[in-house]
Design an enzyme around this catalytic site. Structure first.
Site, PDB file in Angstrom:
ATOM      1  N   ASP A 154       0.877  -1.132   0.005  1.00  0.00           N
ATOM      2  CA  ASP A 154      -0.041  -0.082  -0.107  1.00  0.00           C
ATOM      3  C   ASP A 154       1.000   1.115   0.113  1.00  0.00           C
ATOM      4  O   ASP A 154       1.749   1.413   0.674  1.00  0.00           O
ATOM      5  CB  ASP A 154      -0.884   0.097   1.291  1.00  0.00           C
ATOM      6  CG  ASP A 154      -1.594  -1.344   1.654  1.00  0.00           C
ATOM      7  OD1 ASP A 154      -1.411  -2.232   0.619  1.00  0.00           O
ATOM      8  OD2 ASP A 154      -2.029  -1.286   2.847  1.00  0.00           O
ATOM      9  N   TRP A 207       1.976  -0.706   9.856  1.00  0.00           N
ATOM     10  CA  TRP A 207       0.832  -0.872   8.675  1.00  0.00           C
ATOM     11  C   TRP A 207       0.399   0.455   8.268  1.00  0.00           C
ATOM     12  O   TRP A 207       0.867   1.677   8.488  1.00  0.00           O
ATOM     13  CB  TRP A 207      -0.314  -1.861   9.332  1.00  0.00           C
ATOM     14  CG  TRP A 207       0.167  -3.318   9.197  1.00  0.00           C
ATOM     15  CD1 TRP A 207       1.505  -3.879   9.078  1.00  0.00           C
ATOM     16  CD2 TRP A 207      -0.331  -4.424   9.726  1.00  0.00           C
ATOM     17  NE1 TRP A 207       1.504  -5.077   9.347  1.00  0.00           N
ATOM     18  CE2 TRP A 207       0.318  -5.624   9.581  1.00  0.00           C
ATOM     19  CE3 TRP A 207      -1.905  -4.684   9.905  1.00  0.00           C
ATOM     20  CZ2 TRP A 207      -0.322  -6.752   9.811  1.00  0.00           C
ATOM     21  CZ3 TRP A 207      -2.358  -5.925  10.129  1.00  0.00           C
ATOM     22  CH2 TRP A 207      -1.425  -6.980  10.121  1.00  0.00           C
ATOM     23  N   ARG A 250      -8.186  -1.347  11.102  1.00  0.00           N
ATOM     24  CA  ARG A 250      -7.129  -0.522  10.688  1.00  0.00           C
ATOM     25  C   ARG A 250      -7.162   0.202   9.755  1.00  0.00           C
ATOM     26  O   ARG A 250      -8.261   0.577   9.275  1.00  0.00           O
ATOM     27  CB  ARG A 250      -6.198  -1.724  10.130  1.00  0.00           C
ATOM     28  CG  ARG A 250      -6.768  -2.795   8.988  1.00  0.00           C
ATOM     29  CD  ARG A 250      -5.904  -3.679   8.701  1.00  0.00           C
ATOM     30  NE  ARG A 250      -6.409  -4.737   7.669  1.00  0.00           N
ATOM     31  CZ  ARG A 250      -7.336  -5.653   7.708  1.00  0.00           C
ATOM     32  NH1 ARG A 250      -7.483  -5.947   9.063  1.00  0.00           N
ATOM     33  NH2 ARG A 250      -7.728  -6.626   6.788  1.00  0.00           N
ATOM     34  N   ASP A 251      -6.238   0.991   9.303  1.00  0.00           N
ATOM     35  CA  ASP A 251      -5.914   1.995   8.342  1.00  0.00           C
ATOM     36  C   ASP A 251      -6.745   3.219   8.671  1.00  0.00           C
ATOM     37  O   ASP A 251      -7.729   3.434   7.561  1.00  0.00           O
ATOM     38  CB  ASP A 251      -6.288   1.521   7.127  1.00  0.00           C
ATOM     39  CG  ASP A 251      -5.746   0.017   6.807  1.00  0.00           C
ATOM     40  OD1 ASP A 251      -4.637  -0.063   7.200  1.00  0.00           O
ATOM     41  OD2 ASP A 251      -6.399  -0.775   6.016  1.00  0.00           O
ATOM     42  N   GLU A 292     -10.720  -2.293   4.390  1.00  0.00           N
ATOM     43  CA  GLU A 292      -9.446  -1.740   4.434  1.00  0.00           C
ATOM     44  C   GLU A 292      -9.181  -0.427   3.837  1.00  0.00           C
ATOM     45  O   GLU A 292      -9.968  -0.096   2.734  1.00  0.00           O
ATOM     46  CB  GLU A 292      -8.184  -3.006   3.740  1.00  0.00           C
ATOM     47  CG  GLU A 292      -8.460  -4.194   4.369  1.00  0.00           C
ATOM     48  CD  GLU A 292      -7.251  -5.074   3.909  1.00  0.00           C
ATOM     49  OE1 GLU A 292      -6.788  -5.976   4.870  1.00  0.00           O
ATOM     50  OE2 GLU A 292      -7.025  -5.124   2.674  1.00  0.00           O
ATOM     51  N   ASP A 340     -11.209  -6.389   1.391  1.00  0.00           N
ATOM     52  CA  ASP A 340     -10.423  -7.714   1.696  1.00  0.00           C
ATOM     53  C   ASP A 340     -10.800  -8.849   0.936  1.00  0.00           C
ATOM     54  O   ASP A 340     -10.042  -9.707   0.548  1.00  0.00           O
ATOM     55  CB  ASP A 340     -10.302  -7.988   3.318  1.00  0.00           C
ATOM     56  CG  ASP A 340      -8.866  -8.568   3.622  1.00  0.00           C
ATOM     57  OD1 ASP A 340      -7.970  -8.777   2.697  1.00  0.00           O
ATOM     58  OD2 ASP A 340      -8.992  -9.010   4.645  1.00  0.00           O
TER      59      ASP A 340
END
Ligand code: DQQ
Length: 546
Positions: free
Chosen positions: A22, A81, A145-146, A202, A240
């Site tokens: 990413d 991440w 996340r993210d 994501e 995902d």
């Protein structure tokens, strides 16, 4: 040149070696564009994730810098991440990202430039307050996340961020947090949005777009531009489940921090995609110099892990793309390579008015064809076509079709790139028209990688979807060819397709480009066709003596 060296690209961003995924925290600071990215320092496969870092003056030529962040605390020891940058009104940079803890729990982390006077932002300081967020009750420890770029909510002038997740029923969703200092956060009671059946979201992205064209051209909007007349908001999620980036255009309600799609039938995750090829985990940022929103996406390999290890690297970034609302259709975005890409154009050749009759392949003499920028507009002589059976729009599906080798009444026709002289290798970029019972035409835009390489350890597909074509428009396409990637933009960027190719013969000076028309009953004219040989970008290592 090393093993499989011809597969490396000349003007797409890539590290010198190993695995990249990413794009992270893109931003502009004191004269430099910064790109961070998920990188494995040890191998050409995913793992040991750190933040690679590079800077550019123009989004094209890059200088690699030392790693910005590495796993060195309990809270990110299993990986630094994905995350996003926010530029505060006073110029301060705040970086929010996800860490995988020693227990493999996903937590959110804060870092800031250690030396704000350094335009290269070489050193990053992780906050003493980390982790600043842990999964809230009811959220899976590995479904959190993210974090996005923060935006200011106009109703109380405090910051918001959103973070993707999923619920136990497999609905994808985006949580919203409120903060004033980026250290303390409140989870808000309502979700930004939720879509059943879409699974983990994501790399959520959330940003405003202008719905009006302005004198002097359309412009991108800074992330905190509030909702109101002439402003819509885009939600993008990376699914995902199917590894594609989906977006939808809708309305942000700042009162309760929710977002509603304009058309529920094409909600985020079930409707439009940024790209119908291989394009994932993308992220936009607002470029204050170009007054535009710029999109980066991770271009996944389609070769085998074994091949990645042999060649010593895996993963590309797309060319940076400007993103705008399509004010003509009002229902989709437009993506287009940033204008700086055109500075790499060298010798150009024009082939205007070339006839491409049914069943023909027309070679185009452009010299070297492994680094190209192509702009083509086609006129379709529908009057020349025999009516043909009335095929419903349902009757064509790029991915289920035979690609460029199939023959229909009104398609396929387009270009063959990364082709060898004998056409044993080729990537076809093509249009396919279907006429329904009422005489209405539907246009498909596809990219066929089935014959992109003689090698067989590859995932070869026909990619594509519909492309809106308005009355009186020619069919047009822009194609960037760069050794092992073909990035295509139809109708000014309404539908985009990126595919990878690993030719064994169509390499360096042996690569060719052709026009083709495999329709049985329609004459095509390449009304205008320009092909430029592209220079290589300078993407330089960080001087080891420094
Ligand atoms: N890649 C990162 C995650 C993100 C995923 C890990 C998307 O933060 O969800 O490398 O490709």
């Amino acid at each position: 040149k090393g093993m499989l060296a011809w597969q490396r690209t000349a003007f797409h961003f890539q590290p010198q070696k190993n695995w990249m995924n990413d794009p992270n925290g893109p931003l502009y600071y004191k004269g430099w564009y910064h790109l961070f990215y998920q990188w494995n320092p040890d191998a050409a496969v995913w793992g040991n994730i750190t933040w690679g870092h590079a800077v550019s003056r123009d989004l094209i030529h890059w200088l690699h810098l030392p790693l910005a962040m590495v796993p060195d605390h309990w809270y990110d020891i299993n990986g630094v991440w994905t995350g996003s940058a926010t530029t505060l009104p006073d110029g301060r940079i705040v970086m929010l990202y996800t860490g995988a803890t020693e227990e493999m729990v996903q937590v959110q982390l804060l870092a800031e430039p250690a030396d704000p006077s350094d335009p290269l932002l070489l050193r990053w300081a992780k906050s003493e307050a980390n982790p600043i967020l842990v999964p809230p009750p009811g959220v899976g420890l590995s479904d959190f996340r993210d974090p996005t770029t923060a935006w200011l909510n106009p109703t109380d002038s405090t910051w918001r961020i959103t973070i993707g997740s999923k619920n136990p029923e497999h609905a994808g969703l985006a949580l919203v947090y409120k903060t004033t200092d980026f250290v303390h956060y409140d989870l808000l009671p309502s979700l930004l949005h939720l879509v059943h059946g879409t699974g983990m979201w994501e790399c959520v992205d959330f940003y405003p777009v202008s719905t009006t064209s302005r004198p002097g051209g359309e412009i991108g909007l800074e992330t905190s531009v509030p909702p109101g007349p002439g402003v819509k908001h885009v939600v993008k999620v990376s699914l995902d489940d199917d590894r594609n980036d989906y977006y939808a255009i809708g309305t942000y309600d700042a009162k309760d921090d929710t977002w509603t799609p304009d058309d529920a039938a094409i909600d985020v995750g079930i409707g439009l995609r940024y790209d119908y090829g291989r394009f994932y985990a993308s992220k936009t940022f607002y470029d204050p110099v170009g007054r535009r929103r710029v999109l980066w996406g991770w271009i996944v390999e389609t070769d085998s892990e074994r091949a990645d290890i042999l060649k010593g690297w895996a993963g590309l970034q797309s060319v940076p793309r400007t993103v705008l609302m399509d004010t003509k259709t009002g229902s989709n975005l437009l993506q287009w390579p940033v204008v700086e890409v055109e500075n790499l154009r060298m010798r150009g050749k024009s082939f205007d008015g070339l006839a491409v009759p049914p069943g023909s392949v027309v070679p185009l003499d452009v010299g070297k064809a492994s680094q190209l920028d192509i702009e083509a507009a086609f006129q379709v002589h529908l009057d020349s076509s025999v009516a043909g059976g009335a095929e419903g729009a349902e009757s064509y599906n790029c991915s289920a079709s035979a690609g460029a080798a199939g023959r229909g009444v009104l398609g396929p026709f387009g270009l063959l790139v990364l082709a060898d002289e004998g056409l044993s290798e080729q990537t076809a970029v093509y249009f396919y028209l279907v006429k329904d019972a009422n005489g209405k035409f539907t246009t498909f835009f596809c990219q066929d990688a089935l014959r992109s390489s003689k090698a067989n350890d590859l995932d070869k597909k026909v990619y594509g979807s519909l492309v809106p074509v308005l009355d009186g428009e020619n069919l047009s396409v822009r194609i960037l060819v760069d050794h092992s990637i073909v990035e295509s933009f139809a109708q000014g960027g309404r539908t985009c397709i990126t595919s990878r190719a690993y030719p064994t013969k169509a390499i360096y000076d042996s690569a060719r480009v052709f026009l083709f028309n495999n329709a049985t009953n329609v004459n095509i004219t390449a009304k205008s066709l320009k092909i430029w040989e592209m220079n290589s970008a300078y993407i330089r290592p960080y001087p080891s003596s420094v």
